[in-house]
Design an enzyme around this catalytic site. Structure first.
Site, PDB file in Angstrom:
ATOM      1  N   LYS A   1       4.031   8.820   9.132  1.00 63.70           N
ATOM      2  CA  LYS A   1       3.727   8.217  10.440  1.00 63.70           C
ATOM      3  C   LYS A   1       4.659   8.709  11.563  1.00 63.70           C
ATOM      4  O   LYS A   1       4.478   9.825  12.027  1.00 63.70           O
ATOM      5  CB  LYS A   1       3.669   6.695  10.293  1.00 63.70           C
ATOM      6  CG  LYS A   1       2.534   6.322   9.308  1.00 63.70           C
ATOM      7  CD  LYS A   1       2.131   4.889   9.225  1.00 63.70           C
ATOM      8  CE  LYS A   1       0.843   4.763   8.436  1.00 63.70           C
ATOM      9  NZ  LYS A   1       0.924   4.070   7.172  1.00 63.70           N
TER      10      LYS A   1
ATOM     11  N   ASP B   1       9.389   2.703   0.091  1.00 60.82           N
ATOM     12  CA  ASP B   1       8.319   3.368   0.825  1.00 60.82           C
ATOM     13  C   ASP B   1       8.441   2.935   2.280  1.00 60.82           C
ATOM     14  O   ASP B   1       8.047   1.825   2.656  1.00 60.82           O
ATOM     15  CB  ASP B   1       6.951   2.996   0.246  1.00 60.82           C
ATOM     16  CG  ASP B   1       5.813   3.716   0.971  1.00 60.82           C
ATOM     17  OD1 ASP B   1       6.089   4.410   1.981  1.00 60.82           O
ATOM     18  OD2 ASP B   1       4.654   3.581   0.531  1.00 60.82           O
TER      19      ASP B   1
ATOM     20  N   TYR C   1       0.854  -1.190   0.000  1.00 59.44           N
ATOM     21  CA  TYR C   1       0.000   0.000   0.000  1.00 59.44           C
ATOM     22  C   TYR C   1       0.886   1.235   0.000  1.00 59.44           C
ATOM     23  O   TYR C   1       1.839   1.326   0.778  1.00 59.44           O
ATOM     24  CB  TYR C   1      -0.901   0.012   1.238  1.00 59.44           C
ATOM     25  CG  TYR C   1      -1.803   1.226   1.345  1.00 59.44           C
ATOM     26  CD1 TYR C   1      -2.847   1.418   0.442  1.00 59.44           C
ATOM     27  CD2 TYR C   1      -1.610   2.185   2.337  1.00 59.44           C
ATOM     28  CE1 TYR C   1      -3.680   2.529   0.533  1.00 59.44           C
ATOM     29  CE2 TYR C   1      -2.446   3.296   2.439  1.00 59.44           C
ATOM     30  CZ  TYR C   1      -3.473   3.462   1.538  1.00 59.44           C
ATOM     31  OH  TYR C   1      -4.293   4.557   1.630  1.00 59.44           O
TER      32      TYR C   1
HETATM   33  C1  PLP Z   1       0.281   4.558   5.779  1.00 62.94           C
HETATM   34  C2  PLP Z   1       1.066   4.356   4.551  1.00 62.94           C
HETATM   35  C3  PLP Z   1       0.975   5.235   3.452  1.00 62.94           C
HETATM   36  C4  PLP Z   1      -0.020   6.351   3.395  1.00 62.94           C
HETATM   37  O1  PLP Z   1       0.184   7.283   4.404  1.00 62.94           O
HETATM   38  P1  PLP Z   1      -1.033   8.281   4.806  1.00 62.94           P
HETATM   39  O2  PLP Z   1      -0.410   9.192   5.799  1.00 62.94           O
HETATM   40  O3  PLP Z   1      -2.094   7.384   5.378  1.00 62.94           O
HETATM   41  O4  PLP Z   1      -1.460   8.961   3.574  1.00 62.94           O
HETATM   42  C5  PLP Z   1       1.823   5.029   2.394  1.00 62.94           C
HETATM   43  N1  PLP Z   1       2.716   4.032   2.383  1.00 62.94           N
HETATM   44  C6  PLP Z   1       2.825   3.163   3.407  1.00 62.94           C
HETATM   45  C7  PLP Z   1       3.855   2.076   3.348  1.00 62.94           C
HETATM   46  C8  PLP Z   1       2.005   3.282   4.520  1.00 62.94           C
HETATM   47  O5  PLP Z   1       2.084   2.399   5.511  1.00 62.94           O
END
Ligand code: PLP
Length: 430
Positions: A266, A238, A144
């Site tokens: 995060k 990511d 994701y």
């Molecule tokens: C949570 C997450 C996102 C998206 O971040 P948001 O702050 O929710 O937009 C993208 N990549 C990874 C790996 C994530 O865990």
């Protein structure tokens, strides 16, 4: 345990907000039941509006490495608020946080702050396309990367193929440049390169946390790096979730594989909305206003969010060993639960990376999304609701990762394992 107040609040919210929530995973849909409405958090605990208390293993889905209401983060935010919420002009806090972020990652010379992980990834992809002058991107099934159009793609089959959008409202034209490969399967990536000479970047969660916890094999990441080098393609890690969670210095420090661009989110905001992406100077120089690749944000780098991020990351910088301590605690938790489960004939696959922990009710190791999806969702749902009613708050989907914060003690881990033993006994007895 009464949840009457949450039930009422959820009913009201459903009339006002689609599904009653502002982010779908909060809705408890995959485990049945209703979402609990939270009134406050303190340390390792969250309290709902019925007054029930829970040991929190979700940590706002990752950001709260130091638990709820960490004193130094709270103080930093309150102090920053007194000087103004936002200026739309540069502040020194942005450079301070940038310096700190750069100090953690070998592969980052410069960094740009945004307001979410979604924004960070979306912008990093644009930068990779601008830098290489190419259009196609490769992503992996089950990873994701936020909810931007080009990344909302999942597999039709396991083989690499041009992606179909996984949501109405995303035109197929917007995802036709997104090629899909299978996680931990290098042949599927080679097929992408056979299909396209126009691949700008490969984007991957090097430690996947959005199909449950599924770390990539080291060798697989090394092969990805080699394929990227051979084809003039950029490699994007990511690390919106794994950054500052799996390790202090990024997946590169665990795997030895150097990415070209890293995306963060995060933990970097300490609970406030912050995302970031960084790379070596040559790549970042393409970004507006230094270069031609456009990217902007009214509230980007705003002083309150920067203050929270600074407090959180400074604390981590001063005590980097904490990640190893949390890993030990997380390992103790999942090993204890696995042992309890096996005593009742329930098979569990477990893993940890730093303060991230994961488990699947499955008899075989989980290496990709198909393996994760084949795990026992019914046992998970039952585990989730029975643990919740005993005061242990786990993520409400089997495709999520658990998080240990510094506020969680060994005693809480023991209590959790003991509760899980009761729960597995109930599940085994039907
Ligand atoms: C949570 C997450 C996102 C998206 O971040 P948001 O702050 O929710 O937009 C993208 N990549 C990874 C790996 C994530 O865990």
């Amino acid at each position: 345990m009464s949840t009457e107040a949450s039930k009422k609040a959820f009913q009201e919210a459903q009339g006002l907000i689609p599904g009653g929530v502002n982010s779908p995973v909060r809705a408890f849909k995959s485990v049945g039941g209703i979402p609990l409405f939270i009134s406050e958090g303190q340390g390792a605990y969250m309290e709902d509006i019925d007054g029930n208390k829970y040991v929190d293993y979700v940590q706002s889905w990752g950001p709260l490495l130091f638990g709820h209401r960490d004193e130094s983060i709270e103080a930093a935010v309150i102090e920053a608020v007194k000087h103004g919420l936002s200026f739309g002009a540069p502040t020194q806090a942005e450079s301070e946080l940038a310096k700190l972020v750069i100090s953690f990652f070998d592969s980052i010379d410069k960094v740009r702050f945004v307001n979410s992980g979604t924004e960070a990834v979306m912008s990093a992809i644009r930068l990779a396309r601008g830098f290489t002058g190419r259009d196609d991107i490769v992503k992996f099934t089950g990873c994701y990367h936020g909810h931007s159009d080009a990344l909302l793609v999942e597999a039709g089959s396991g083989a690499a193929t041009f992606g179909n959008p996984s949501s109405p409202g995303v035109p197929a034209d917007f995802t036709k440049h997104t090629l899909l490969a299978e996680y931990n399967n290098i042949e599927s990536v080679k097929k992408c390169f056979a299909d396209s000479q126009d691949i700008a970047c490969i984007i991957i969660e090097p430690i996947a946390g959005n199909m449950g916890l599924v770390p990539a094999d080291k060798e697989f990441l090394h092969e990805l790096r080699a394929l990227c080098d051979a084809n003039g393609t950029l490699l994007i890690f990511d690390e919106v979730m794994s950054g500052f969670r799996a390790s202090v210095n990024g997946a590169e420090s665990i795997t030895g594989v150097k990415p070209d661009i890293i995306t963060l989110g995060k933990v970097i905001g300490g609970g406030m909305p912050v995302g970031a992406f960084g790379a070596r100077a040559e790549i970042m120089a393409q970004l507006s206003p230094e270069g031609p690749v456009y990217q902007a944000g009214t509230l980007s780098g705003n002083p309150i969010a920067m203050a929270a991020g600074l407090a959180a990351l400074s604390k981590l910088k001063q005590n980097a060993r904490v990640i190893a301590v949390l890993e030990e605690r997380g390992r103790g938790l999942v090993e204890g639960m696995q042992k309890a489960a096996s005593q009742h004939g329930i098979s569990m696959q477990i893993d940890t990376r730093g303060s991230m922990f994961g488990f699947f009710f499955s008899q075989k190791p989980v290496k990709n999304f198909a393996d994760a999806a084949a795990s026992d969702a019914a046992v998970f749902a039952s585990f989730h609701s029975k643990m919740l009613s005993r005061g242990f708050y786990f993520a409400c989907s089997l495709f999520e990762t658990g998080f240990i914060s510094t506020a969680i003690t060994d005693a809480m881990i023991e209590e959790t394992i003991a509760a899980s033993a009761e729960v597995f006994k109930e599940i085994a007895n039907g």
